[in-house]
Design a protein around this motif. Structure first.
Motif, PDB file in Angstrom:
ATOM      1  N   ALA A 244       0.830  -1.203   0.000  1.00  0.00           N
ATOM      2  CA  ALA A 244       0.000   0.000   0.000  1.00  0.00           C
ATOM      3  C   ALA A 244       0.862   1.250   0.000  1.00  0.00           C
ATOM      4  O   ALA A 244       1.962   1.267   0.580  1.00  0.00           O
ATOM      5  N   ALA A 245       0.363   2.304  -0.630  1.00  0.00           N
ATOM      6  CA  ALA A 245       1.094   3.570  -0.684  1.00  0.00           C
ATOM      7  C   ALA A 245       0.857   4.354   0.605  1.00  0.00           C
ATOM      8  O   ALA A 245      -0.296   4.667   0.936  1.00  0.00           O
ATOM      9  N   PRO A 246       1.917   4.687   1.355  1.00  0.00           N
ATOM     10  CA  PRO A 246       1.736   5.392   2.632  1.00  0.00           C
ATOM     11  C   PRO A 246       0.938   6.685   2.507  1.00  0.00           C
ATOM     12  O   PRO A 246       0.106   6.991   3.372  1.00  0.00           O
ATOM     13  N   ALA A 247       1.166   7.448   1.446  1.00  0.00           N
ATOM     14  CA  ALA A 247       0.450   8.716   1.283  1.00  0.00           C
ATOM     15  C   ALA A 247      -1.042   8.487   1.096  1.00  0.00           C
ATOM     16  O   ALA A 247      -1.875   9.236   1.621  1.00  0.00           O
ATOM     17  N   VAL A 248      -1.396   7.431   0.361  1.00  0.00           N
ATOM     18  CA  VAL A 248      -2.810   7.103   0.149  1.00  0.00           C
ATOM     19  C   VAL A 248      -3.461   6.710   1.467  1.00  0.00           C
ATOM     20  O   VAL A 248      -4.569   7.157   1.798  1.00  0.00           O
ATOM     21  N   VAL A 249      -2.776   5.878   2.229  1.00  0.00           N
ATOM     22  CA  VAL A 249      -3.307   5.466   3.529  1.00  0.00           C
ATOM     23  C   VAL A 249      -3.506   6.679   4.434  1.00  0.00           C
ATOM     24  O   VAL A 249      -4.556   6.838   5.073  1.00  0.00           O
ATOM     25  N   ALA A 250      -2.539   7.554   4.488  1.00  0.00           N
ATOM     26  CA  ALA A 250      -2.617   8.736   5.341  1.00  0.00           C
ATOM     27  C   ALA A 250      -3.790   9.623   4.952  1.00  0.00           C
ATOM     28  O   ALA A 250      -4.541  10.104   5.814  1.00  0.00           O
ATOM     29  N   ARG A 251      -3.975   9.860   3.657  1.00  0.00           N
ATOM     30  CA  ARG A 251      -5.069  10.711   3.211  1.00  0.00           C
ATOM     31  C   ARG A 251      -6.421  10.111   3.559  1.00  0.00           C
ATOM     32  O   ARG A 251      -7.353  10.830   3.937  1.00  0.00           O
ATOM     33  N   LEU A 267      -5.666   1.955  11.450  1.00  0.00           N
ATOM     34  CA  LEU A 267      -4.899   1.236  10.443  1.00  0.00           C
ATOM     35  C   LEU A 267      -4.512  -0.123  11.007  1.00  0.00           C
ATOM     36  O   LEU A 267      -3.991  -0.208  12.124  1.00  0.00           O
ATOM     37  N   VAL A 268      -4.790  -1.164  10.248  1.00  0.00           N
ATOM     38  CA  VAL A 268      -4.334  -2.510  10.591  1.00  0.00           C
ATOM     39  C   VAL A 268      -3.474  -2.981   9.431  1.00  0.00           C
ATOM     40  O   VAL A 268      -3.929  -3.019   8.284  1.00  0.00           O
ATOM     41  N   THR A 269      -2.225  -3.299   9.710  1.00  0.00           N
ATOM     42  CA  THR A 269      -1.304  -3.640   8.633  1.00  0.00           C
ATOM     43  C   THR A 269      -0.371  -4.777   9.028  1.00  0.00           C
ATOM     44  O   THR A 269      -0.080  -4.971  10.218  1.00  0.00           O
ATOM     45  N   THR A 270       0.094  -5.472   8.022  1.00  0.00           N
ATOM     46  CA  THR A 270       1.078  -6.533   8.236  1.00  0.00           C
ATOM     47  C   THR A 270       2.505  -5.997   8.101  1.00  0.00           C
ATOM     48  O   THR A 270       3.466  -6.765   8.185  1.00  0.00           O
ATOM     49  N   SER A 271       2.653  -4.677   7.919  1.00  0.00           N
ATOM     50  CA  SER A 271       3.968  -4.092   7.658  1.00  0.00           C
ATOM     51  C   SER A 271       4.310  -2.999   8.672  1.00  0.00           C
ATOM     52  O   SER A 271       3.658  -1.948   8.712  1.00  0.00           O
ATOM     53  N   GLN A 272       5.343  -3.240   9.466  1.00  0.00           N
ATOM     54  CA  GLN A 272       5.838  -2.222  10.394  1.00  0.00           C
ATOM     55  C   GLN A 272       6.324  -1.003   9.626  1.00  0.00           C
ATOM     56  O   GLN A 272       6.075   0.138  10.028  1.00  0.00           O
ATOM     57  N   ARG A 273       7.001  -1.230   8.513  1.00  0.00           N
ATOM     58  CA  ARG A 273       7.511  -0.127   7.699  1.00  0.00           C
ATOM     59  C   ARG A 273       6.365   0.777   7.221  1.00  0.00           C
ATOM     60  O   ARG A 273       6.448   1.998   7.296  1.00  0.00           O
ATOM     61  N   LEU A 274       5.286   0.162   6.744  1.00  0.00           N
ATOM     62  CA  LEU A 274       4.157   0.962   6.281  1.00  0.00           C
ATOM     63  C   LEU A 274       3.587   1.820   7.403  1.00  0.00           C
ATOM     64  O   LEU A 274       3.313   3.012   7.216  1.00  0.00           O
ATOM     65  N   ALA A 275       3.421   1.242   8.587  1.00  0.00           N
ATOM     66  CA  ALA A 275       2.870   2.001   9.716  1.00  0.00           C
ATOM     67  C   ALA A 275       3.733   3.217  10.024  1.00  0.00           C
ATOM     68  O   ALA A 275       3.223   4.320  10.260  1.00  0.00           O
ATOM     69  N   GLU A 276       5.049   3.038  10.012  1.00  0.00           N
ATOM     70  CA  GLU A 276       5.954   4.158  10.305  1.00  0.00           C
ATOM     71  C   GLU A 276       5.897   5.221   9.215  1.00  0.00           C
ATOM     72  O   GLU A 276       5.897   6.430   9.507  1.00  0.00           O
ATOM     73  N   GLU A 277       5.823   4.804   7.959  1.00  0.00           N
ATOM     74  CA  GLU A 277       5.773   5.766   6.866  1.00  0.00           C
ATOM     75  C   GLU A 277       4.434   6.501   6.839  1.00  0.00           C
ATOM     76  O   GLU A 277       4.373   7.688   6.506  1.00  0.00           O
ATOM     77  N   VAL A 278       3.363   5.823   7.201  1.00  0.00           N
ATOM     78  CA  VAL A 278       2.057   6.475   7.274  1.00  0.00           C
ATOM     79  C   VAL A 278       2.075   7.557   8.342  1.00  0.00           C
ATOM     80  O   VAL A 278       1.526   8.655   8.153  1.00  0.00           O
ATOM     81  N   ALA A 279       2.723   7.280   9.475  1.00  0.00           N
ATOM     82  CA  ALA A 279       2.819   8.288  10.545  1.00  0.00           C
ATOM     83  C   ALA A 279       3.493   9.549  10.033  1.00  0.00           C
ATOM     84  O   ALA A 279       3.061  10.681  10.332  1.00  0.00           O
ATOM     85  N   GLY A 280       4.548   9.399   9.242  1.00  0.00           N
ATOM     86  CA  GLY A 280       5.220  10.559   8.662  1.00  0.00           C
ATOM     87  C   GLY A 280       4.340  11.288   7.661  1.00  0.00           C
ATOM     88  O   GLY A 280       4.312  12.535   7.631  1.00  0.00           O
ATOM     89  N   LEU A 286      -1.339  16.974   7.600  1.00  0.00           N
ATOM     90  CA  LEU A 286      -1.928  17.838   8.620  1.00  0.00           C
ATOM     91  C   LEU A 286      -1.369  19.250   8.568  1.00  0.00           C
ATOM     92  O   LEU A 286      -2.053  20.218   8.943  1.00  0.00           O
ATOM     93  N   ALA A 287      -0.154  19.397   8.094  1.00  0.00           N
ATOM     94  CA  ALA A 287       0.479  20.718   8.048  1.00  0.00           C
ATOM     95  C   ALA A 287      -0.294  21.692   7.181  1.00  0.00           C
ATOM     96  O   ALA A 287      -0.242  22.914   7.415  1.00  0.00           O
TER      97      ALA A 287
END
Length: 424
Positions: A244-251, A267-280, A286-287
Motif C-alpha cells: 500500500a502507498a503510505p500517502a494514500v493510507v494517510a489521506r 490502520l491494521v497492517t502486516t507491515s511495520q515499515r508501512l505504519a511508520e511511513e504512514v505516521a510521517g 496535517l500541516a
C-alpha cells in the motif's frame, strides 16, 4: 355490551398519536433504566437478585442457562398430538420464510395461499445536520432511496443556520423535489417529526445523521416512529499490506478524522515499515489541512495495529465492525468473502471511502459503533414495510385447524380454540 358507533370519518381515537406513546414510555423509563443499570454493573448477580425480587424464583448463576438435558426432557414430555401440532406449525413457518421475495405467492402444506406485499412508507422525516459544515451529500443519501422506494411525503428538517438552513442543503433538497423543509435542528427537530406540532405533521419514520442529542432523541422516540439507526461518530478501518502507498493510507485516515474530534481512523497492517511511513505522511498532510485541529484530535484517540498475518488483520476488522472498511491489499477480492462485519467495504487503491461519501451510489448512511455486527446500510428496504396475507379454503382449514386448536388450548386460550372450529 358492545359499543356500536356511527362515524363518517376516521375517529380521533383510531389515529395513533405519538404524544400518548411518549407519556406511556416516560412513566416506564426510570424503572427500566434502573434495571438496565443494575444488570450492566452487577451482571449475573443482578439477574439472580431480580429473579428473586420480580419473579419470586431463587436461582443461582449456574441455573440461569437451562441444561440441554432439561430441554430434551421437556420435549419428551410433550403429548404426542401437541408435538405433532408444533411440527406442523414449524413446517408452515419454514416454508413461508423460505418463499421468494415479496410480491410472490406460496402455498403451505395444507394448501392455503400465503403471500407478502411490500409497501412504501407514507411519510418520512429526514434530518440533515448543520454545525461545522453543510452536508448536501446527506440530503442525497437519505432522500433518494426514500424516493426510489415510493415514499409519498418527505419532510426535511435542518438547523436554522443563517435563519433558514444552509443554502447548500436547501438547494439540494429543491433539486431532489423536496418542498417540505423545516428550519429546526437538534433533538427538538426529532421530537417534532416524531410527535407532530401545529406546524410540522408527524411522520412514520425518521432517518438521517446528527450529533449525540439527535441520536439520543431518536433512541427515546423509537416505537413512536421508526428510525434508521442510532448513529455514533464516523469511523474507518484501513486494512493494508506492505504494497500500500503510505500517502494514500494517510489521506484516507485523515478524510475520516476531519469529520469530528470523536471520529476514529484505524490502520491494521502486516507491515511495520508501512505504519511508520504512514505516521510521517500524516504529519505532512496535517500541516496544510484546514481542519487539522479536528483531525489531530481524532487521530490522537486512533491507532495503527501491526499484525503478523492477514488472518489476524481480518479478525481484528470483524471484531471492530467498522462503518467503513478499506482493503488496500494486493488482492482485496480474495479477502472480501472473509469480511463479516462492516458497513461498506472499499476495495483497492482507487476506491477511497470519500467516493462512497459523495458519488458512487450506495447510501453513506451506515451502521457505526460496532453495530455492523447486526445492522445494515440505509437502503430502499428501510423505507418499505411488509404486509403478510393468507387465504385458507375449506379443505386447507380442515387440515390445519385441529393442530392450531391444540396449540391454542395448550396456551390456555379457549377463545382462540373456539374460533378455529365450527366454521362450516
Amino acid at each position: 355490551m358492545l359499543d356500536i358507533r356511527e362515524c363518517r370519518e376516521v375517529p380521533a381515537e383510531l389515529k395513533r398519536g405519538g404524544r400518548s406513546f411518549w407519556r406511556e414510555q416516560k412513566e416506564l423509563a426510570a424503572r427500566v433504566t434502573a434495571v438496565i443499570d443494575r444488570v450492566a454493573q452487577e451482571g449475573d448477580a443482578a439477574l439472580t437478585a431480580l429473579s428473586r425480587e420480580l419473579d419470586g424464583v431463587e436461582l443461582t448463576a449456574a441455573e440461569l442457562r437451562v441444561a440441554p438435558a432439561e430441554l430434551a426432557e421437556a420435549a419428551a414430555a410433550l403429548p404426542a398430538a401437541l408435538k405433532e401440532a408444533l411440527l406442523v406449525a414449524r413446517e408452515n413457518i419454514r416454508r413461508f420464510s423460505a418463499a421468494p421475495p415479496p410480491g410472490s405467492l406460496t402455498v403451505n402444506a395444507a394448501g392455503a395461499v400465503l403471500g407478502t406485499r411490500s409497501l412504501p412508507l407514507k411519510r418520512v422525516g429526514v434530518y440533515i445536520p448543520g454545525g461545522r459544515a453543510a452536508y448536501p451529500s446527506s440530503v442525497l443519501m437519505n432522500v433518494v432511496p426514500a424516493q426510489a422506494a415510493g415514499v409519498a411525503e418527505i419532510a426535511l428538517a435542518t438547523p436554522p443556520a443563517g435563519g433558514h438552513g444552509h443554502p447548500l442543503v436547501l438547494g439540494t433538497a429543491y433539486l431532489l423535489g423536496v418542498r417540505e423543509v423545516y428550519c429546526v435542528g437538534g433533538a427538538q427537530a426529532i421530537a417534532a417529526l416524531a410527535l407532530g406540532t401545529e406546524t410540522i405533521p408527524a411522520v412514520d419514520k425518521v432517518v438521517g445523521p446528527g450529533n449525540a442529542y439527535v441520536a439520543a432523541a431518536k433512541r427515546l422516540l423509537f416505537g413512536c416512529v421508526g428510525i434508521d439507526a442510532v448513529a455514533g461518530p464516523s469511523e474507518v478501518l484501513i486494512l493494508a499490506d506492505a504494497g500500500a502507498a503510505p500517502a494514500v493510507v494517510a489521506r484516507d485516515l485523515i478524510a475520516q478524522a476531519e469529520h469530528d474530534a470523536a471520529a476514529q481512523a484505524l490502520l491494521v497492517t502486516t507491515s511495520q515499515r508501512l505504519a511508520e511511513e504512514v505516521a510521517g505522511e500524516l504529519e505532512k498532510e496535517l500541516a496544510t489541512l484546514p481542519r487539522a485541529e479536528l483531525a489531530r484530535a481524532a487521530l490522537a484517540s486512533s491507532a495503527a495495529y501491526v499484525v503478523p498475518d492477514l488472518e489476524l488483520a481480518v479478525a481484528l476488522a470483524n471484531a471492530w465492525a467498522p462503518e467503513h472498511l478499506e482493503l488496500l491489499l494486493a488482492d482485496p477480492w480474495a479477502v472480501l468473502p472473509r469480511v463479516q462485519n462492516a458497513g461498506t467495504v472499499f476495495l483497492g487503491p482507487y476506491t477511497p471511502e470519500a467516493l462512497g461519501d459523495y458519488i458512487a451510489g450506495p447510501s453513506h448512511v451506515l451502521p457505526t459503533g460496532g453495530t455492523a455486527r447486526f445492522a445494515s446500510p440505509l437502503g430502499v428496504e428501510d423505507f418499505c414495510k411488509r404486509l403478510n396475507f393468507l387465504a385458507y379454503g375449506r379443505e386447507a382449514w380442515r387440515k390445519d385447524a385441529p393442530a392450531a386448536e391444540l396449540l391454542a388450548r395448550a396456551e390456555g386460550l379457549a377463545g382462540h380454540a373456539r374460533a378455529l372450529v365450527g366454521r362450516e
